[in-house]
Design a protein around this motif. Sequence first.
Motif, short mmCIF file in Angstrom:
data_model
loop_
_atom_site.label_atom_id
_atom_site.label_comp_id
_atom_site.label_asym_id
_atom_site.label_seq_id
_atom_site.Cartn_x
_atom_site.Cartn_y
_atom_site.Cartn_z
N UNK A 186 0.82 -1.21 0.00
CA UNK A 186 0.00 0.00 0.00
C UNK A 186 0.85 1.26 0.00
N UNK A 187 2.05 1.18 0.56
CA UNK A 187 2.93 2.35 0.55
C UNK A 187 3.39 2.72 -0.86
N UNK A 188 3.30 1.77 -1.78
CA UNK A 188 3.77 2.01 -3.14
C UNK A 188 2.65 2.46 -4.06
N UNK A 189 1.43 2.53 -3.56
CA UNK A 189 0.28 2.82 -4.40
C UNK A 189 -0.61 3.89 -3.78
N UNK A 190 -1.53 4.36 -4.62
CA UNK A 190 -2.60 5.25 -4.15
C UNK A 190 -2.12 6.45 -3.39
N UNK A 191 -2.84 6.77 -2.32
CA UNK A 191 -2.51 7.96 -1.53
C UNK A 191 -1.15 7.82 -0.89
N UNK A 192 -0.67 6.60 -0.75
CA UNK A 192 0.61 6.39 -0.07
C UNK A 192 1.79 6.83 -0.94
N UNK A 193 1.54 7.12 -2.22
CA UNK A 193 2.59 7.66 -3.08
C UNK A 193 2.63 9.19 -3.01
N UNK A 194 1.62 9.78 -2.42
CA UNK A 194 1.53 11.24 -2.41
C UNK A 194 2.53 11.84 -1.44
N UNK A 195 3.08 13.00 -1.80
CA UNK A 195 3.97 13.67 -0.86
C UNK A 195 3.17 14.27 0.29
N UNK A 196 3.87 14.73 1.30
CA UNK A 196 3.20 15.39 2.42
C UNK A 196 2.44 16.61 1.91
N UNK A 197 1.32 16.89 2.54
CA UNK A 197 0.58 18.09 2.19
C UNK A 197 0.17 18.82 3.47
N UNK A 198 -0.10 20.09 3.31
CA UNK A 198 -0.51 20.89 4.45
C UNK A 198 -1.94 21.37 4.25
N UNK B 90 3.23 7.68 5.60
CA UNK B 90 3.47 7.26 6.99
C UNK B 90 2.17 7.11 7.77
N UNK B 91 1.05 7.47 7.14
CA UNK B 91 -0.24 7.48 7.82
C UNK B 91 -0.14 8.26 9.12
N UNK B 92 0.31 9.49 8.96
CA UNK B 92 0.56 10.34 10.13
C UNK B 92 0.07 11.75 9.86
N UNK B 93 -0.55 12.35 10.87
CA UNK B 93 -1.00 13.74 10.82
C UNK B 93 -0.42 14.47 12.02
N UNK B 94 0.17 15.63 11.77
CA UNK B 94 0.75 16.42 12.85
C UNK B 94 0.07 17.78 12.91
N UNK B 95 -0.17 18.26 14.13
CA UNK B 95 -0.78 19.57 14.32
C UNK B 95 0.25 20.68 14.24
N UNK B 96 -0.17 21.90 14.52
CA UNK B 96 0.71 23.07 14.42
C UNK B 96 1.90 22.96 15.35
N UNK B 97 1.71 22.30 16.49
CA UNK B 97 2.80 22.16 17.46
C UNK B 97 3.66 20.93 17.21
N UNK B 98 3.37 20.21 16.11
CA UNK B 98 4.14 19.02 15.78
C UNK B 98 3.65 17.75 16.43
N UNK B 99 2.68 17.87 17.34
CA UNK B 99 2.15 16.69 18.02
C UNK B 99 1.31 15.85 17.06
N UNK B 100 1.46 14.55 17.15
CA UNK B 100 0.73 13.66 16.25
C UNK B 100 -0.74 13.57 16.64
N UNK B 101 -1.60 13.58 15.63
CA UNK B 101 -3.04 13.44 15.82
C UNK B 101 -3.42 12.02 15.44
N UNK B 102 -3.97 11.27 16.39
CA UNK B 102 -4.29 9.87 16.16
C UNK B 102 -5.60 9.72 15.40
N UNK B 103 -5.55 8.95 14.31
CA UNK B 103 -6.75 8.65 13.53
C UNK B 103 -6.97 7.14 13.52
#
Length: 222
Positions: free
Chosen positions: A116-128, A138-151
């Motif tokens: 899955x990391x090689x396909x679909x949304x997992x190929x997309x670069x980071x976005x803001x 990385x299936x990761x979201x970070x807030x303004x303070x850099x803290x990870x937001x769990x989904x």
Amino acid sequence: MRVLLVEDDEILGDAVKTHVHRQGHAVDWALSRDEAEASLAAATYDLVLLDLRLPDGSGLDILNALRARRCEMPVIIMTAHDQVSDRIAGLNAGADDYLVKPVDLGELQARIHAVSRRYGTHKLPALTVKDLSIYPSERRVAGADGAEIQLSSREWAVLDRLIARKRAIVSKGQIEEALYAFGAEVESNTVEVYVSRLRRKLGKDAIETVRGVGYRISSDAN
């Protein structure tokens, strides 16, 4: 993700379907080549888990047909055929990975993540999105303070669909496809519930509603 499992062994198929579903994915299970082809014609999948020896034909025929149509849908073969020549045939036909039965479910999950990391949304670069940083690979979201937001897995399924079509509107039905397998009971407000949860975690403006049409990621996303 929405996954198509093609497996005629009912004991193994049930175990794989249950395991993959518990990881937050929608799973449709086909027990024959005909059922698999009907499912592929009716829905859009993010991954196929494919047995080679089916009661009405070879799984390789399904794979060859997909690649002949230039379909890049990732495919992981799961089969009792453990000869090197069988593996070479499967990989040459366009399989992305190959597992020999009996399948270890933990290893299967690792292979799914790797593919899955090689396909679909997992190929997309980071976005803001406003003050958020989203890292699809990385299936990761970070807030303004850099803290990870769990989904949750299902929240990611919805977010994946939205960021994969960043400038487009995604209909409620398209989001439901990512969440539900065929035959599953779909509650009328499920999409709204998950969109609401994402807004609570990411900010109310992170996802825009296009009334009567669907949803899209914030137009500020870049």
